[in-house]
Structures are given as structure tokens and as C-alpha cells.
Write a protein that holds these residues in place. Structure first.
Motif, mmCIF file in Angstrom:
data_model
loop_
_atom_site.group_PDB
_atom_site.id
_atom_site.type_symbol
_atom_site.label_atom_id
_atom_site.label_comp_id
_atom_site.label_asym_id
_atom_site.label_seq_id
_atom_site.Cartn_x
_atom_site.Cartn_y
_atom_site.Cartn_z
ATOM 1 N N VAL A 140 0.844 -1.206 0.000
ATOM 2 C CA VAL A 140 0.000 0.000 0.000
ATOM 3 C C VAL A 140 0.876 1.252 0.000
ATOM 4 N N PHE A 141 1.951 1.226 0.816
ATOM 5 C CA PHE A 141 2.849 2.380 0.895
ATOM 6 C C PHE A 141 3.468 2.691 -0.471
ATOM 7 N N LEU A 142 4.027 1.675 -1.125
ATOM 8 C CA LEU A 142 4.724 1.908 -2.394
ATOM 9 C C LEU A 142 3.775 2.356 -3.504
ATOM 10 N N LYS A 143 2.570 1.806 -3.519
ATOM 11 C CA LYS A 143 1.602 2.230 -4.532
ATOM 12 C C LYS A 143 1.302 3.728 -4.378
ATOM 13 N N ALA A 144 1.184 4.166 -3.132
ATOM 14 C CA ALA A 144 0.884 5.575 -2.865
ATOM 15 C C ALA A 144 2.094 6.477 -3.120
ATOM 16 N N ILE A 145 3.283 6.062 -2.651
ATOM 17 C CA ILE A 145 4.466 6.933 -2.733
ATOM 18 C C ILE A 145 4.913 7.122 -4.182
ATOM 19 N N ALA A 146 4.526 6.221 -5.061
ATOM 20 C CA ALA A 146 4.877 6.345 -6.489
ATOM 21 C C ALA A 146 4.268 7.599 -7.112
ATOM 22 N N THR A 147 3.204 8.133 -6.515
ATOM 23 C CA THR A 147 2.551 9.326 -7.073
ATOM 24 C C THR A 147 2.925 10.596 -6.308
#
Length: 450
Positions: free
Chosen positions: A293-300
Motif C-alpha cells: 500500500v505504501f509503495l503504490k501511494a508513494i509512487a505518485t
């Protein structure tokens, strides 16, 4: 109804707290001797712009529940004197934030640099994950209409700085927050007008660690030897979680980061941003958000305003602005650009704008800070020295401090622009670093170099 009055309501963060409390349903009033944009329009829109400028003790009445004191209010302020006479509760900004968050889980992000970006990253991920939270951050962030929000959320995320809280409360702001989860991003001495010696500065961080209750969590940058030494000496009562630069690759100017089985391509780059992101990830893990969840969000996440912010680019040139002014941050920002674009020439312009950076005695701290620049440039305004009532700063003292004989030094904006106009921008990056504005320079005008 809770009634709150702000003395010096026009501050960049103060006026945001005033609006947040009005939105919460409090009765909010304020005063100031002058208010500039954007605070002026923001307060007007919220219906809490003072009818007249200046101080008026008649505004202070016995039915006020809390008086919140801004940083530029002086000790002889007539409204402050009246509030003391009436024995009203008087709070500095961080004291009031603590009062409003007694029933919340508190996260505090401290350190000499990287606070704003780390806080912004946590906020971005929490929002993407649908978590309800309050916040306090020192910059404008995409997706957030304010920089302060106080609601009934069970969690608050605070950027926690080490500056004095108010004219009557000289202790650093981060001493008042008593977090359940704390981050320290690193320690690099600056602000010699506030902390005259390194030991005095370091002591504030030791005190901060002791304001955190036994068993609470400290997430700290293990690549900073000074911070590691401090944590080992003063942080034994805490649940300690170290972090470092995470596993990553850089291909064609794009950084991809990996945690376990999960990876994400990032919009931001540089070791300092990767460190900030690792700290943000560990905070989010503590708050129940997993790496996927963290990486999906931080990518944006595209960054906080003025933090390695892209002004413009084409296929062979990019122009960035950055808030960097402390020596360690200047060094880190240039290293990030050189690592991301190893084949490109780097023209780096640093404006000396803070009390520390304009102090001849502090100049030696910049030794080697601009070594990564192919074309190193320093600008400082004679006007800034006058405003701060500081003595003239001689160019040879600056050159000696930075340790580069080829350093270009300007103290007139027109001379700086004439120099930049003459440069070649093919296969080149232009970086402008400052906590000021280069005497009102419109950075978008530099897009003509693209």
C-alpha cells in the motif's frame, strides 16, 4: 462555544491554525500589525481578518478560553500584557497543538533537514490509504488545501522544528509535542543566531528524546554518525528503529525503490529523498500500512513545494529550485542531481539568505558544500544584510569559506541574471537553492533557457 484569540495571526502557519479552528466550530479572533498575502486573502475568506491592523487591548476579554501567541509578537505587546493581567491561558503554537491533540496518537518529524518532505510523504500515503488524520506541515502540498488541520481525527502528524516557540516561551517547538512515534532525520548545526554553539544545538535534540515517554518509538537516520551517537547516549528508554538508504536503481533518470517483494518507480530522487521516504515508510508501517500500500501511494508523490521542485525541463536540460540553505542540505541536493544525471553539467546557484549563511564566522561551514557543481555560483543581497542589520560580507571571505577559487559571486540580481544568460544549457541542469527569493526573481522566467 470555545473562544480563541490569536496575537500575530498573520504568520504563515499561525493563520492556517486560525482557519482550522474556525472550521472546527470555534469562535476565532485575531490581530496583527501587518498581514501579507496569501494570509490576507485566506483570513478574509474565512471571515477572521481583523477589521483594523495594529494591537488593541480591548480585544482581550475575560471570556476568551485561549490566547495563542505568534512568533513575531513582542514581550511588550499590549494585548499580551492584558491577557496576562486577566490571567488568561496563553499558549505558543506548539503548546496549543499539544492541547488539541491530547487524545490523539501523535507523530512528530524532527531533524535539521528533510522534516517537511518526510511529513509530506506520510501525509500523502495516509490520504491515499483513506486514513483520517490531522496535520501540521511547513509547506504547501498538492492535495491539501491547508498546511494545518485540526479535527476530531484520532491521529495527528506534525512537522516538529527546533526553533523557539514564542517570545515568552524560548524552548524549541518540538519539546512540546510528546509524540508516540518520532522521527529524527539527522543533525546539522545551523541558525547560529538562535543556537550559538554546536553543543547548544545538539542539547535541544537530547532534550527532545527525553520528552518522549518510555517505550514509545523513535525512527532515526542511522547514516548520520552524530545522530547515532546521540541516540545511543540518550534514547535507551525508547523503541529504536534505525533506517538507511533503501535498495534502489536509477535507469534513464528514474529511480525505482524496492522493499522486500514490492517495488515502485518514484517521481522524486536523491539519497536524501530516499532516506526521507524510508522514514515515512517505517512510520506508516507503525500506523498499520503495509509496504504494498505504501509503495503504490508513494509512487505518485511529486514532492513538497520548493523541495527539489522542477521548474521546467526538455530532453537535454532541467531547471530545479530547492529550499536548501544549510551546508549539509546544499551538498545533498547537488549530490542528488549529479547521481540522477551523471552525464549533465550542473550550474548551481546558492542564495545566502539566513542569519547563519550571511555570517562571516559561519562561512567555513560551507567548505566543500558546492564541490559537485561544475559552475558554482553564490548570490547574496546587500539589502538582506541591511534588513538583518548585519555587517557587509566580503566576497573573498565567501570564496575562502566554500573553498573554491572558481566560485562566481554576485550581490546584485541583474549581474546574476546577466551571468546566467551567457551560459550554455545543452546537456545541463540549472539548480537554484535558497530560503529567499533572489530579490523577487520570477523563477518561471528562467524557462527561456530551455
Amino acid at each position: 462555544m470555545t473562544k480563541v484569540h490569536f496575537i500575530a495571526v498573520g504568520g504563515s502557519v499561525m493563520h492556517q491554525l486560525a482557519i482550522a479552528l474556525k472550521n472546527k466550530g470555534y469562535q476565532v479572533t485575531g490581530s496583527d500589525d501587518e498581514i501579507f498575502e496569501p494570509a490576507l486573502s485566506n483570513l478574509k475568506q474565512a471571515g477572521i481578518l481583523p477589521a483594523t491592523m495594529g494591537w488593541d487591548e480591548s480585544r482581550i476579554t475575560p471570556d476568551i478560553d485561549s490566547v495563542i501567541l505568534g512568533m513575531h509578537a513582542r514581550a511588550d505587546n499590549p494585548e499580551l500584557i492584558k491577557a496576562k493581567q486577566l490571567d488568561l491561558k496563553i499558549y505558543s503554537f506548539p503548546e496549543y497543538i499539544y492541547k488539541e491533540s491530547l487524545q490523539k496518537k501523535r507523530v512528530a518529524i524532527g531533524g535539521s533537514h528533510g522534516k517537511t518532505t518526510t511529513t509530506a510523504m506520510i501525509m500523502h500515503v495516509l490520504k491515499q490509504a483513506g486514513t483520517k488524520f490531522d496535520y501540521l506541515v511547513g509547506a504547501r502540498l498538492a492535495g491539501f488545501s491547508q498546511s494545518v488541520n485540526i479535527t476530531d481525527a484520532p491521529l495527528i502528524v506534525c512537522e516538529a522544528d527546533e526553533y523557539p516557540a514564542s517570545v515568552i516561551e524560548k524552548r524549541p517547538k518540538f519539546h512540546f509535542l510528546h509524540p508516540h512515534i518520532a522521527v529524527l532525520t539527522g543533525i546539522a548545526w545551523d541558525h547560529i543566531n538562535v543556537f550559538p554553539t554546536y553543543d547548544n544545538y545538539l542539547e535541544q535534540f537530547a532534550i527532545f528524546l527525553h520528552t518522549i515517554e518510555k517505550g514509545q518509538t523513535l525512527i532515526y537516520n542511522s547514516t548520520d554518525p552524530e545522530l547515532v551517537k546521540l541516540v545511543n547516549a540518550e534514547g535507551g528508554h525508547l523503541n529504536l528503529i534505525p533506517y538507511n538508504v533503501p535498495e534502489h536503481t536509477i535507469v534513464n533518470g528514474t529511480t525505482t525503490v524496492t522493499f522486500g517483494d514490492h517495488s515502485a518507480a518514484l517521481e522524486v530522487f536523491g539519497d536524501h529523498n530516499l532516506l526521507n521516504m524510508h522514514a515515512a515508510r517505517l512510520v506508516c508501517n507503525q500506523l498499520g500500512i503495509d509496504d504494498a500500500v505504501f509503495l503504490k501511494a508513494i509512487a505518485t508523490f511529486t514532492g513538497a513545494a520548493k523541495r527539489l521542485e522542477l521548474v521546467g525541463k526538455n530532453d537535454h536540460c532541467a531547471i530545479y529550485r530547492d529550499f536548501a540553505h544549510a551546508p549539509s542540505k546544499v551538498k545533498a541536493t547537488m549530490e542528488a542531481l549529479k547521481e540522477q544525471y551523471p552525464q549533465r553539467k550542473l550550474i548551481a546557484v546558492l542564495e545566502l539568505h539566513t542569519y547563519s549563511s550571511l555570517n562571516a564566522d559561519f562561512m567555513v561551514q560551507y567548505q566543500g558544500a558546492m564541490d559537485k557543481a561544475d559552475v558554482p555560483v553564490v548570490f547574496y543581497s546587500s539589502h538582506a544584510l541591511e534588513i538583518k542589520r548585519m555587517p557587509n560580507l566580503e566576497p573573498d571571505v565567501v570564496a575562502q569559506g566554500f573553498g573554491r577559487t572558481d566560485l562566481e559571486i554576485f550581490n546584485k540580481r541583474d549581474h546574476l541574471l546577466a551571468f546566467l544568460d551567457k551560459q550554455q544549457y545543452d546537456n545541463t541542469n540549472l539548480l537554484l537553492m535558497s530560503s529567499g527569493d533572489y530579490e523577487g526573481l520570477d523563477l518561471n522566467s528562467l524557462k527561456k533557457y530551455l
